[in-house]
Design a protein around this motif. Structure first.
Motif: not given
Ligand code: UD1
Ligand code: MG
Length: 467
Positions: A69-73, A75-80, A294-297
């Motif tokens: 189990v690994i953290p998801e989403t 991508g919000i970090i680099p996006a912000v 989030t990252f893909c979008y």
């Protein structure tokens, strides 16, 4: 002591950003912000990842032995980080237009570079297009995050990017408004057209909205193996930057609109590359984090932003050829002609640690036409099928029981045989980069032959400002 190289890099990034009078500005600042973005994401991703798991944002890595189990989403970090960096970039990017002295009433008496400021006035068009892009990106990140939180249905989330792209399209309308497309010379010759271009009017906005819908979604469906979502975004950014350099390097293009457009595109893409590389480091095999929708979008919208605001959306789509292929190839499953499982990622075999094409299994007999289509695809080497021969009274019928899922990832496995996950990702990225390089060369050679025009030549720029 371990932090010393990072502190050194931070100092370098600050020096690059703040050296405002360098002739290499604003590209120099963009490199500085890319390094800063990389360092910030690199610090924040491992620092915040456990909190994502704590609030339930995690996923199972389906292609590993124990399905960790690994953290998801994440991508919000680099996006912000990217959004904050791009806010901070504004004074550096538009530095030459700052007014330092005024006699009041809004008079622009002295600018930092008066000559440029006077000749361009304030670049409201560029700033507004920049801000509209950032606004679209913010909206996209918000909608992507909502998707990761609430797992929005495909038929609903598919159109979200069009809503996020509204600011971008409105500013395009106000600032540029060109809705003409060039007619290729051979079509003009065949049909005897006199006109150089045709005006698509409102249809052109529909086309740009389609580009905004396509870019994020196509990245999101070319996914399922460690490193691929962010890896393909890095490759796309590099290809677009190579295209930008074609316009930035020749001195003859310096004072043309194409130069300004591609300078802006470079300033948007270089920091994006910085934050994406830090995410790739954690998402590469064996992944420590998942990027999330989030990252893909977000990354898809960055590309739509540069393509639309830079008026080179058709060139952009040329670099998306593997994603276009994956989308078109996926149509039977996306439109429900063939069963589409929740996950179409390749099948992981625990015994040899390799990836194999995953299959869609049919409980009911498929319509004959679809079976025939599948057999044609199999004959062309575009599909793997499991079939059964059924003998009736006087004829033998072929029944398709299973077929490989319709994704480029599975197709690569059908073509080249089983591979370990990281190798598979590398092969797809290499394929994407090679196709992109060929497209880049074709864009500036065949396009000139087809249209009798290529905006890399200063002479052509008098016809239209970009492609
Ligand atoms: C899209 C694809 C789906 C694919 C999924 C993988 C379509 C229509 N949808 O769905 O087929 O399986 O992306 O992201 O083509 N995962 C891994 N390893 C990875 C990446 C993802 O195991 O390297 C799994 C994890 O369980 C993760 C999940 O995929 O939690 C994320 O899937 P999600 O992004 O929600 O799927 P979609 O984008 O809806
Ligand atoms: Mg996804």
């Amino acid at each position: 002591m371990q932090q010393l190289p990072k502190i050194g890099l931070l100092a370098v990034s600050m020096a690059l950003i703040c050296h405002t009078y360098s002739p290499l500005q604003p590209i120099q600042s963009s490199i500085g912000f890319a390094v800063l973005g990389y360092l910030l994401s690199d610090y924040l991703i491992p620092a915040t990842a456990p909190y994502f798991i704590k609030i339930g944002l995690f996923g199972k890595d389906l292609s590993k032995k124990d399905k960790p189990v690994i953290p998801e989403t994440i991508g919000i970090i680099p996006a912000v980080v990217y959004l904050f960096i791009m806010f901070s970039f504004i004074p550096f990017m538009f530095f030459k237009f700052l007014v330092v002295d005024t006699s009041g009433g809004g008079s622009r008496d002295t600018g930092v570079d008066l000559e440029t400021a006077d000749s361009n006035y304030f670049p409201h068009n560029k700033l507004s297009s920049y801000l509209s892009g950032i606004l679209s990106l913010e909206s996209m990140v918000l909608l992507g995050l909502l998707d990761d939180l609430f797992d929005i249905r495909w038929r609903h989330k598919f159109f979200l990017p069009a809503i996020a792209a509204i600011p971008l399209l409105i500013v395009y309308y106000v600032d540029f408004g060109v809705t003409h497309i060039l007619i290729p010379t051979f079509i003009k010759n065949i049909f005897g057209f006199e006109a150089v271009s045709i005006d698509l009017g409102a249809l052109y906005y529909g086309y740009m909205a389609a580009v905004a819908i396509f870019c994020p979604n196509s990245i999101n469906i070319l996914a399922g193996i460690n490193g691929l979502e962010v890896g393909q975004s890095v490759v796309l950014a590099v290809l677009l930057l190579l295209n930008d350099f074609c316009y930035l390097i020749p001195a003859s293009l310096r004072s043309t609109p194409a130069y300004e457009t591609h300078l802006m595109s470079t300033c948007i893409l270089v920091p994006f590359l910085g934050v994406s590389l830090s995410l790739l480091k954690f998402n590469w095999y064996p992944a420590k984090v998942f990027v999330g929708d989030t990252f893909c979008y977000f990354s898809g919208m960055v590309f739509a932003f540069v393509g639309i605001s830079g008026h080179f959306s058709k060139t952009l789509l040329l670099f998306f050829l593997p994603q276009i292929f994956n989308f078109v190839y996926s149509i039977p499953q996306l439109f429900g002609l063939v069963e589409c499982p929740r996950h179409r990622l390749p099948r992981f075999n625990e015994e040899d640690n390799m990836m194999y094409p995953s299959h869609a299994v049919f409980k009911k007999r498929l319509p004959k036409l679809i079976e025939k289509g599948m057999l044609i695809l199999e004959a062309l080497g575009l599909l793997e099928v499991v079939k059964e021969e059924m003998k009736t009274d006087n004829k033998t019928e072929i029944i398709i029981k299973e077929c490989s899922n319709f994704t480029l990832i599975n197709l690569v496995l059908v073509w080249f045989g089983p591979m370990r996950e990281d190798r598979l990702c590398f092969v797809i990225l290499l394929l994407q980069f090679s196709i992109g390089l060929i497209s880049l060369v074709a864009r500036h050679t065949i396009a000139a032959l087809l249209f009798g025009y290529d905006n890399l030549s200063i002479f052509n720029l008098s016809i239209l400002s970009s492609n």
